[in-house]
Design a protein around this motif. Structure first.
Motif, PDB file in Angstrom:
ATOM      1  N   GLN A  71     -46.007  61.039  15.434  1.00 23.82           N
ATOM      2  CA  GLN A  71     -46.320  61.984  14.368  1.00 23.82           C
ATOM      3  C   GLN A  71     -45.082  62.843  14.159  1.00 23.82           C
ATOM      4  O   GLN A  71     -44.740  63.664  15.020  1.00 23.82           O
ATOM      5  CB  GLN A  71     -47.522  62.857  14.699  1.00 23.82           C
ATOM      6  CG  GLN A  71     -47.772  63.991  13.714  1.00 23.82           C
ATOM      7  CD  GLN A  71     -47.941  63.499  12.284  1.00 23.82           C
ATOM      8  OE1 GLN A  71     -48.829  62.711  11.999  1.00 23.82           O
ATOM      9  NE2 GLN A  71     -47.072  63.957  11.365  1.00 23.82           N
TER      10      GLN A  71
ATOM     11  N   ILE B  51     -46.929  70.946  14.634  1.00 28.34           N
ATOM     12  CA  ILE B  51     -45.830  70.742  13.686  1.00 28.34           C
ATOM     13  C   ILE B  51     -45.381  72.097  13.130  1.00 28.34           C
ATOM     14  O   ILE B  51     -44.179  72.379  13.049  1.00 28.34           O
ATOM     15  CB  ILE B  51     -46.264  69.840  12.516  1.00 28.34           C
ATOM     16  CG1 ILE B  51     -46.663  68.450  13.020  1.00 28.34           C
ATOM     17  CG2 ILE B  51     -45.146  69.729  11.477  1.00 28.34           C
ATOM     18  CD1 ILE B  51     -47.241  67.555  11.924  1.00 28.34           C
ATOM     19  N   TYR B  52     -46.327  72.958  12.788  1.00 27.82           N
ATOM     20  CA  TYR B  52     -46.033  74.184  12.049  1.00 27.82           C
ATOM     21  C   TYR B  52     -46.241  75.470  12.848  1.00 27.82           C
ATOM     22  O   TYR B  52     -45.683  76.508  12.481  1.00 27.82           O
ATOM     23  CB  TYR B  52     -46.896  74.243  10.782  1.00 27.82           C
ATOM     24  CG  TYR B  52     -46.668  73.064   9.870  1.00 27.82           C
ATOM     25  CD1 TYR B  52     -45.520  72.974   9.095  1.00 27.82           C
ATOM     26  CD2 TYR B  52     -47.598  72.024   9.803  1.00 27.82           C
ATOM     27  CE1 TYR B  52     -45.295  71.881   8.271  1.00 27.82           C
ATOM     28  CE2 TYR B  52     -47.385  70.922   8.971  1.00 27.82           C
ATOM     29  CZ  TYR B  52     -46.232  70.856   8.214  1.00 27.82           C
ATOM     30  OH  TYR B  52     -46.005  69.773   7.405  1.00 27.82           O
TER      31      TYR B  52
ATOM     32  N   THR C 234     -39.377  66.452  16.004  1.00 30.31           N
ATOM     33  CA  THR C 234     -40.457  65.741  16.689  1.00 30.31           C
ATOM     34  C   THR C 234     -40.265  65.842  18.193  1.00 30.31           C
ATOM     35  O   THR C 234     -39.182  65.598  18.697  1.00 30.31           O
ATOM     36  CB  THR C 234     -40.488  64.259  16.263  1.00 30.31           C
ATOM     37  OG1 THR C 234     -40.572  64.186  14.841  1.00 30.31           O
ATOM     38  CG2 THR C 234     -41.681  63.541  16.880  1.00 30.31           C
TER      39      THR C 234
ATOM     40  N   VAL D  11     -52.114  67.745  17.687  1.00 29.92           N
ATOM     41  CA  VAL D  11     -51.008  66.926  17.180  1.00 29.92           C
ATOM     42  C   VAL D  11     -50.461  67.509  15.881  1.00 29.92           C
ATOM     43  O   VAL D  11     -49.242  67.645  15.708  1.00 29.92           O
ATOM     44  CB  VAL D  11     -51.470  65.467  16.972  1.00 29.92           C
ATOM     45  CG1 VAL D  11     -50.442  64.683  16.161  1.00 29.92           C
ATOM     46  CG2 VAL D  11     -51.705  64.781  18.315  1.00 29.92           C
ATOM     47  N   PHE D  12     -51.352  67.880  14.965  1.00 25.43           N
ATOM     48  CA  PHE D  12     -50.910  68.354  13.652  1.00 25.43           C
ATOM     49  C   PHE D  12     -50.450  69.809  13.683  1.00 25.43           C
ATOM     50  O   PHE D  12     -49.405  70.153  13.113  1.00 25.43           O
ATOM     51  CB  PHE D  12     -52.022  68.181  12.617  1.00 25.43           C
ATOM     52  CG  PHE D  12     -51.616  68.609  11.232  1.00 25.43           C
ATOM     53  CD1 PHE D  12     -50.812  67.792  10.456  1.00 25.43           C
ATOM     54  CD2 PHE D  12     -52.014  69.842  10.721  1.00 25.43           C
ATOM     55  CE1 PHE D  12     -50.413  68.187   9.174  1.00 25.43           C
ATOM     56  CE2 PHE D  12     -51.622  70.247   9.449  1.00 25.43           C
ATOM     57  CZ  PHE D  12     -50.816  69.407   8.677  1.00 25.43           C
TER      58      PHE D  12
ATOM     59  N   SER E  88     -45.641  64.414  20.131  1.00 24.26           N
ATOM     60  CA  SER E  88     -45.198  63.050  19.839  1.00 24.26           C
ATOM     61  C   SER E  88     -43.836  62.780  20.466  1.00 24.26           C
ATOM     62  O   SER E  88     -43.006  63.692  20.616  1.00 24.26           O
ATOM     63  CB  SER E  88     -45.111  62.836  18.326  1.00 24.26           C
ATOM     64  OG  SER E  88     -44.497  61.601  18.015  1.00 24.26           O
TER      65      SER E  88
ATOM     66  N   SER F 259     -44.439  66.731  15.333  1.00 22.65           N
ATOM     67  CA  SER F 259     -45.397  67.210  16.329  1.00 22.65           C
ATOM     68  C   SER F 259     -44.745  67.377  17.700  1.00 22.65           C
ATOM     69  O   SER F 259     -43.961  66.534  18.144  1.00 22.65           O
ATOM     70  CB  SER F 259     -46.567  66.236  16.451  1.00 22.65           C
ATOM     71  OG  SER F 259     -47.446  66.652  17.490  1.00 22.65           O
TER      72      SER F 259
ATOM     73  N   VAL G 250     -56.469  65.552  17.008  1.00 18.16           N
ATOM     74  CA  VAL G 250     -55.818  65.690  15.706  1.00 18.16           C
ATOM     75  C   VAL G 250     -55.304  67.120  15.523  1.00 18.16           C
ATOM     76  O   VAL G 250     -54.200  67.336  15.010  1.00 18.16           O
ATOM     77  CB  VAL G 250     -56.798  65.334  14.567  1.00 18.16           C
ATOM     78  CG1 VAL G 250     -56.207  65.710  13.215  1.00 18.16           C
ATOM     79  CG2 VAL G 250     -57.125  63.852  14.581  1.00 18.16           C
ATOM     80  N   SER G 251     -56.075  68.096  15.965  1.00 10.21           N
ATOM     81  CA  SER G 251     -55.699  69.497  15.783  1.00 10.21           C
ATOM     82  C   SER G 251     -54.400  69.835  16.500  1.00 10.21           C
ATOM     83  O   SER G 251     -53.491  70.431  15.914  1.00 10.21           O
ATOM     84  CB  SER G 251     -56.819  70.421  16.286  1.00 10.21           C
ATOM     85  OG  SER G 251     -58.003  70.223  15.539  1.00 10.21           O
TER      86      SER G 251
END
Length: 223
Positions: free
Chosen positions: A89, A201-202, A221, A197-198, A95, A92, A194-195
């Motif tokens: 991802q 990112i931010y 990453t 991992v995503f 990842s 992330s 999912v939470s």
């Protein structure tokens, strides 16, 4: 240079394990006590006999509610360990790099400090290279079996309270109850993966190994 365990106190060396194990024990006891009260209220309303606390710990109600949660957690961790081997991802913290070689992908090299399966080699090393995922999936299967046993037993206890005949395991598996309990837990675990991992990112958490450095670019990453 490897850390020297003797340099640190027992708590500093094992703080994460100690704190989370203590929280696990406290919440398990709380679950058992409140589940015992809730189950006895339901049993008494249906004309049955209340269970003592120790008897409740052997009941289908306790087994079902406990292992229902265990199995979803072990499934989550097993899937997470396996999926992060090959899937990526971008951006992330959870990842591996999109194109660079990672330390975790290199072949193990025997050394004096390496775990004994690495020094031994052969089939032991082949198993050890996948031992984390094997352990998680093994615990998942055991917990799934515990959930099935508890849910099936509790279902038949409820049948008796309703003055109905107990059902066979095959008939029980053909009904939605067990699968509803199973899937409602699985989907929540996939959502939590999912939470993290995503969101990594931010978003950042200074000092956490689960976060990228605060000043890292969003599209960096890994950590």
């Amino acid at each position: 240079m490897p850390n020297q365990p003797s340099k640190y106190s027992f708590y500093k060396r094992n703080g994460l394990t100690i704190v989370f194990m203590a929280l696990f024990i406290i919440t398990l006891i709380a679950q058992a006590f409140t589940g015992w009260k809730e189950n006895n209220e339901e049993v008494l309303e249906k004309g049955g006999r209340a269970l003592g606390f120790l008897s409740y710990l052997h009941s289908g109600h306790f087994f079902s509610s406990t292992f229902e949660n265990f199995q979803s957690e072990f499934l989550q961790m097993g899937m997470y360990v396996m999926m992060t081997v090959g899937l990526r991802q971008i951006g992330s913290a959870e990842s591996k790099s999109m194109d660079e070689a990672e330390e975790v992908d290199r072949e193990p090299v025997p050394s004096a400090d390496a775990p004994w399966p690495v020094r031994k080699g052969g089939w032991m090393l082949k198993i050890y290279k996948h031992s984390l995922s094997i352990c998680f999936f093994g615990l998942f299967l055991l917990s799934w079996a515990g959930h099935l046993y508890g849910s099936f037993t509790d279902h038949n206890d409820q049948q008796l309270l309703k003055h109905k005949a107990p059902e066979s395991l095959g008939a029980f598996l053909g009904e939605p109850t067990f699968w509803f309990e199973t899937f409602q837990n699985w989907q929540s675990e996939f959502l939590s993966i999912v939470s993290i991992v995503f969101l990594t990112i931010y978003l950042r958490q200074k000092g956490s190994p689960e976060s990228k450095p605060v000043d890292a670019p969003h599209m960096q990453t890994g950590k």
